[in-house]
Motif scaffolding. Structure first.
Motif, PDB file in Angstrom:
ATOM      1  N   ASP A  65       0.835  -1.199   0.000  1.00 54.75           N
ATOM      2  CA  ASP A  65       0.000   0.000   0.000  1.00 54.75           C
ATOM      3  C   ASP A  65       0.872   1.253   0.000  1.00 54.75           C
ATOM      4  O   ASP A  65       2.102   1.180  -0.101  1.00 54.75           O
ATOM      5  CB  ASP A  65      -0.983  -0.009   1.178  1.00 54.75           C
ATOM      6  N   ASN A  66       0.261   2.409   0.133  1.00 52.85           N
ATOM      7  CA  ASN A  66       0.993   3.669   0.043  1.00 52.85           C
ATOM      8  C   ASN A  66       1.902   3.903   1.246  1.00 52.85           C
ATOM      9  O   ASN A  66       2.703   4.841   1.253  1.00 52.85           O
ATOM     10  CB  ASN A  66       0.022   4.844  -0.116  1.00 52.85           C
ATOM     11  N   SER A  67       1.803   3.037   2.248  1.00 57.81           N
ATOM     12  CA  SER A  67       2.720   3.102   3.390  1.00 57.81           C
ATOM     13  C   SER A  67       3.826   2.058   3.277  1.00 57.81           C
ATOM     14  O   SER A  67       4.633   1.908   4.193  1.00 57.81           O
ATOM     15  CB  SER A  67       1.949   2.889   4.702  1.00 57.81           C
ATOM     16  N   GLY A  68       3.817   1.321   2.154  1.00 54.96           N
ATOM     17  CA  GLY A  68       4.823   0.286   1.955  1.00 54.96           C
ATOM     18  C   GLY A  68       4.524  -1.010   2.677  1.00 54.96           C
ATOM     19  O   GLY A  68       5.409  -1.863   2.825  1.00 54.96           O
ATOM     20  N   LYS A  69       3.278  -1.190   3.119  1.00 58.77           N
ATOM     21  CA  LYS A  69       2.902  -2.382   3.884  1.00 58.77           C
ATOM     22  C   LYS A  69       2.075  -3.351   3.032  1.00 58.77           C
ATOM     23  O   LYS A  69       1.264  -2.928   2.195  1.00 58.77           O
ATOM     24  CB  LYS A  69       2.060  -1.978   5.100  1.00 58.77           C
ATOM     25  N   PRO A  70       2.245  -4.661   3.235  1.00 59.02           N
ATOM     26  CA  PRO A  70       1.355  -5.630   2.575  1.00 59.02           C
ATOM     27  C   PRO A  70      -0.047  -5.507   3.137  1.00 59.02           C
ATOM     28  O   PRO A  70      -0.243  -5.029   4.262  1.00 59.02           O
ATOM     29  CB  PRO A  70       1.980  -6.982   2.932  1.00 59.02           C
ATOM     30  N   ILE A  71      -1.033  -5.914   2.343  1.00 64.84           N
ATOM     31  CA  ILE A  71      -2.425  -5.780   2.781  1.00 64.84           C
ATOM     32  C   ILE A  71      -3.175  -7.091   2.594  1.00 64.84           C
ATOM     33  O   ILE A  71      -2.724  -7.992   1.887  1.00 64.84           O
ATOM     34  CB  ILE A  71      -3.168  -4.673   1.993  1.00 64.84           C
ATOM     35  N   ILE A  72      -4.306  -7.181   3.267  1.00 58.83           N
ATOM     36  CA  ILE A  72      -5.318  -8.195   2.959  1.00 58.83           C
ATOM     37  C   ILE A  72      -6.525  -7.438   2.428  1.00 58.83           C
ATOM     38  O   ILE A  72      -7.001  -6.485   3.070  1.00 58.83           O
ATOM     39  CB  ILE A  72      -5.709  -9.019   4.205  1.00 58.83           C
ATOM     40  N   PHE A  73      -7.020  -7.820   1.262  1.00 59.34           N
ATOM     41  CA  PHE A  73      -8.196  -7.151   0.715  1.00 59.34           C
ATOM     42  C   PHE A  73      -9.332  -7.205   1.743  1.00 59.34           C
ATOM     43  O   PHE A  73      -9.583  -8.271   2.331  1.00 59.34           O
ATOM     44  CB  PHE A  73      -8.663  -7.850  -0.557  1.00 59.34           C
ATOM     45  N   PRO A  74     -10.050  -6.097   1.973  1.00 57.16           N
ATOM     46  CA  PRO A  74     -11.191  -6.119   2.898  1.00 57.16           C
ATOM     47  C   PRO A  74     -12.209  -7.208   2.558  1.00 57.16           C
ATOM     48  O   PRO A  74     -12.761  -7.856   3.463  1.00 57.16           O
ATOM     49  CB  PRO A  74     -11.797  -4.723   2.737  1.00 57.16           C
ATOM     50  N   SER A  75     -12.452  -7.436   1.269  1.00 55.84           N
ATOM     51  CA  SER A  75     -13.407  -8.479   0.867  1.00 55.84           C
ATOM     52  C   SER A  75     -12.892  -9.866   1.245  1.00 55.84           C
ATOM     53  O   SER A  75     -13.669 -10.747   1.637  1.00 55.84           O
ATOM     54  CB  SER A  75     -13.658  -8.413  -0.640  1.00 55.84           C
ATOM     55  N   VAL A  76     -11.587 -10.062   1.154  1.00 52.00           N
ATOM     56  CA  VAL A  76     -10.983 -11.350   1.539  1.00 52.00           C
ATOM     57  C   VAL A  76     -11.085 -11.552   3.041  1.00 52.00           C
ATOM     58  O   VAL A  76     -11.403 -12.650   3.513  1.00 52.00           O
ATOM     59  CB  VAL A  76      -9.517 -11.413   1.070  1.00 52.00           C
ATOM     60  N   LYS A  77     -10.833 -10.496   3.801  1.00 52.25           N
ATOM     61  CA  LYS A  77     -10.952 -10.586   5.261  1.00 52.25           C
ATOM     62  C   LYS A  77     -12.391 -10.953   5.658  1.00 52.25           C
ATOM     63  O   LYS A  77     -12.607 -11.793   6.556  1.00 52.25           O
ATOM     64  CB  LYS A  77     -10.547  -9.258   5.893  1.00 52.25           C
ATOM     65  N   LYS A  78     -13.376 -10.350   4.997  1.00 49.87           N
ATOM     66  CA  LYS A  78     -14.776 -10.676   5.296  1.00 49.87           C
ATOM     67  C   LYS A  78     -15.094 -12.119   4.918  1.00 49.87           C
ATOM     68  O   LYS A  78     -15.836 -12.808   5.624  1.00 49.87           O
ATOM     69  CB  LYS A  78     -15.707  -9.716   4.552  1.00 49.87           C
ATOM     70  N   PHE A 337     -17.372 -15.504  -4.461  1.00 51.69           N
ATOM     71  CA  PHE A 337     -18.245 -15.659  -5.627  1.00 51.69           C
ATOM     72  C   PHE A 337     -19.640 -16.168  -5.266  1.00 51.69           C
ATOM     73  O   PHE A 337     -20.486 -16.299  -6.154  1.00 51.69           O
ATOM     74  CB  PHE A 337     -17.592 -16.601  -6.654  1.00 51.69           C
ATOM     75  N   ASP A 338     -19.865 -16.457  -4.011  1.00 58.75           N
ATOM     76  CA  ASP A 338     -21.186 -16.901  -3.570  1.00 58.75           C
ATOM     77  C   ASP A 338     -22.137 -15.698  -3.579  1.00 58.75           C
ATOM     78  O   ASP A 338     -21.909 -14.706  -2.882  1.00 58.75           O
ATOM     79  CB  ASP A 338     -21.080 -17.486  -2.159  1.00 58.75           C
ATOM     80  N   GLU A 339     -23.196 -15.763  -4.350  1.00 59.97           N
ATOM     81  CA  GLU A 339     -24.124 -14.636  -4.484  1.00 59.97           C
ATOM     82  C   GLU A 339     -24.729 -14.225  -3.143  1.00 59.97           C
ATOM     83  O   GLU A 339     -25.062 -13.056  -2.940  1.00 59.97           O
ATOM     84  CB  GLU A 339     -25.245 -15.000  -5.465  1.00 59.97           C
ATOM     85  N   GLN A 340     -24.863 -15.155  -2.234  1.00 61.75           N
ATOM     86  CA  GLN A 340     -25.499 -14.861  -0.942  1.00 61.75           C
ATOM     87  C   GLN A 340     -24.629 -13.967  -0.052  1.00 61.75           C
ATOM     88  O   GLN A 340     -25.138 -13.299   0.843  1.00 61.75           O
ATOM     89  CB  GLN A 340     -25.829 -16.158  -0.211  1.00 61.75           C
ATOM     90  N   THR A 341     -23.311 -13.955  -0.286  1.00 66.28           N
ATOM     91  CA  THR A 341     -22.431 -13.148   0.562  1.00 66.28           C
ATOM     92  C   THR A 341     -22.354 -11.695   0.101  1.00 66.28           C
ATOM     93  O   THR A 341     -22.008 -10.804   0.888  1.00 66.28           O
ATOM     94  CB  THR A 341     -20.999 -13.711   0.579  1.00 66.28           C
ATOM     95  N   GLY A 342     -22.631 -11.456  -1.185  1.00 68.58           N
ATOM     96  CA  GLY A 342     -22.548 -10.107  -1.723  1.00 68.58           C
ATOM     97  C   GLY A 342     -21.140  -9.543  -1.782  1.00 68.58           C
ATOM     98  O   GLY A 342     -20.947  -8.321  -1.846  1.00 68.58           O
ATOM     99  N   LEU A 343     -20.126 -10.421  -1.760  1.00 72.48           N
ATOM    100  CA  LEU A 343     -18.738  -9.958  -1.712  1.00 72.48           C
ATOM    101  C   LEU A 343     -18.092  -9.774  -3.080  1.00 72.48           C
ATOM    102  O   LEU A 343     -17.013  -9.170  -3.181  1.00 72.48           O
ATOM    103  CB  LEU A 343     -17.893 -10.945  -0.888  1.00 72.48           C
TER     104      LEU A 343
END
Length: 436
Positions: A65-78, A337-343
């Motif tokens: 990211d813009n701070s030079g840190k690795p991230i986990i996508f918010p959708s992946v975390k959910k 990809f599950d439609e029920q999760t809305g992710l």
């Protein structure tokens, strides 16, 4: 008598030691040479050991990211939170992965989520065999082993340059890599005329490696019209196309826009003009599932009957290597990809933001570079996670030695390592190296 027994036991032990020594004469550990370090991982190691607070790592192809840190996508975390609540077992998945994961991959890539009638036709006709694999590298190794077993022509044509591990994987699998022209470093641009000539000069029936988008390392992709010309050569020469798609979504920020080559191939497959091809795909980059090792291989076959045999051979091939793939990453994909999760829409938005930041920092780097001694316009033509600078190995070395900027010797920069805090420092270092 007891002493005699001890002597016999001692003699038997000596015989065993002598026998072990004799049988292992061909295994001399002291003569095993030290292998050279992996170029990219070696860069990271050198970066870690550097004490300069301004050091920059532009070697590894993983998002920061813009701070030079690795991230986990918010959708992946959910998706992981959903898994934590509903997951009830950690049983093995089948050898080629779950049916649900296979179906998602087929629909997402070939049917473009109900947007491609040609892809849907191939799925309905049973002409796509999909297997989950250990990310992109694993899928490349599986298809290379498969082709070595069942494809008569062992020559595989790879673009020059290409991802360094391509050649290593194909060589180890028994194929014979040979380069075709792709990029002209003297002008920092695609060498399309020589690309076509070099493909046309190759033997009929060769395997040809194609980068679907965000060519690694150059970031220079073919236009739709250029792809049409290359695909015509592939038809004329009866090549077997092997498509590597590690960066789907990183060209435009939208995965469905980055697969024009796949659309063209599915159409040609339906018309039986290019009846068979293979695709290696990974969710490592576009979902940030690097360490989860989640990818797939899909083989487009001439018919449903032949698909059954090919699937059986993939199972036979994979079983003695790693038995079955890891499940956590593929379950994340299934939840998203599950439609029920809305992710799904949230993930597409996450990806678009990541690519947007990369495009912004690419522009900022370009804006801060001195154009008086060097033409940097090629940086804005390139797409994806990398910029192929055109810097010479000695210039890259000077960046490393004098400015603690770490990149591969061919001048490829992973722009995810660039951010608002270091872009000016990096540009000034490059300017100094160019002038020097």
């Amino acid at each position: 008598m007891y002493r005699t027994q001890l002597i016999k036991q001692h003699q038997q032990r000596l015989l065993k030691i002598k026998s072990f020594s004799t049988t292992n004469r061909n295994l001399k550990f002291s003569e095993i040479p030290l292998a050279p370090p992996d170029k990219i991982l070696g860069i990271t190691e050198a970066y870690i050991n550097d004490s300069n607070p301004k050091k920059i790592n532009l070697g590894v192809g993983a998002y920061r990211d813009n701070s030079g840190k690795p991230i986990i996508f918010p959708s992946v975390k959910k998706a992981e939170e959903i898994l934590l609540k509903k997951e009830t077992e950690k049983e093995y998945t089948p050898i080629i992965g779950s049916k649900n994961f296979q179906s998602i991959v087929k629909n997402f890539i070939f049917n473009n989520s109900n947007k491609d009638s040609n892809g849907k036709q191939l799925i309905d006709d049973g002409r796509i065999v999909t297997s989950q694999t250990i990310s992109g590298t694993g899928s490349l190794r599986v298809i290379a082993d498969f082709l070595n077993r069942f494809y008569t022509n062992k020559k595989i044509l790879v673009p020059k340059p290409t991802w360094a591990n391509h050649v290593a994987v194909f060589n180890d699998a028994g194929l014979k890599p040979e380069f075709y022209n792709y990029y002209e470093t003297s002008v920092n641009d695609l060498d399309f005329n020589n690309l076509k000539k070099s493909l046309e000069s190759q033997p009929d029936g060769s395997i040809v490696l194609l980068h679907a988008c965000c060519h690694n390392p150059t970031g220079m992709d073919l236009t739709n019209e250029q792809w049409d010309e290359v695909l015509q050569i592939i038809q004329d020469k009866k090549f077997f196309p092997l498509v590597d798609m590690a960066y789907q979504g990183f060209a435009s920020g939208k995965p469905y826009q980055d697969i024009e080559l796949i659309r063209k191939l599915t159409k040609l497959a339906n018309e039986n003009k290019i009846p068979t091809f293979a695709l290696c795909q990974s969710f490592a980059k576009n979902m940030g599932l690097y360490g989860e090792r989640t990818g797939s291989i899909s083989i487009i076959t001439p018919s449903k009957e032949e698909s059954k045999a090919i699937e059986s051979q993939l199972k036979k091939l994979i079983r003695p290597i790693y038995s079955s793939p890891p499940i956590h990453g593929s379950k994340i994909v299934e939840v998203i990809f599950d439609e029920q999760t809305g992710l799904l829409q949230e993930w597409l938005s996450d990806l678009d933001k990541v690519v947007g930041r990369l495009n912004d920092v690419r522009q900022k780097l370009y804006d801060n570079l001195d154009k008086s001694n060097y033409n940097w316009d090629h940086l804005l033509k390139q797409r994806g996670m990398f910029v192929y600078t055109g810097l010479k190995p000695e210039q890259v070395k000077k960046l490393r030695d004098d400015y603690s900027v770490y990149a591969t010797d061919d001048g490829r920069f992973s722009i995810s390592g660039i951010n608002d805090n270091n872009v000016e420092y990096l540009a000034n270092a490059i300017n100094e190296v160019i002038q020097g």
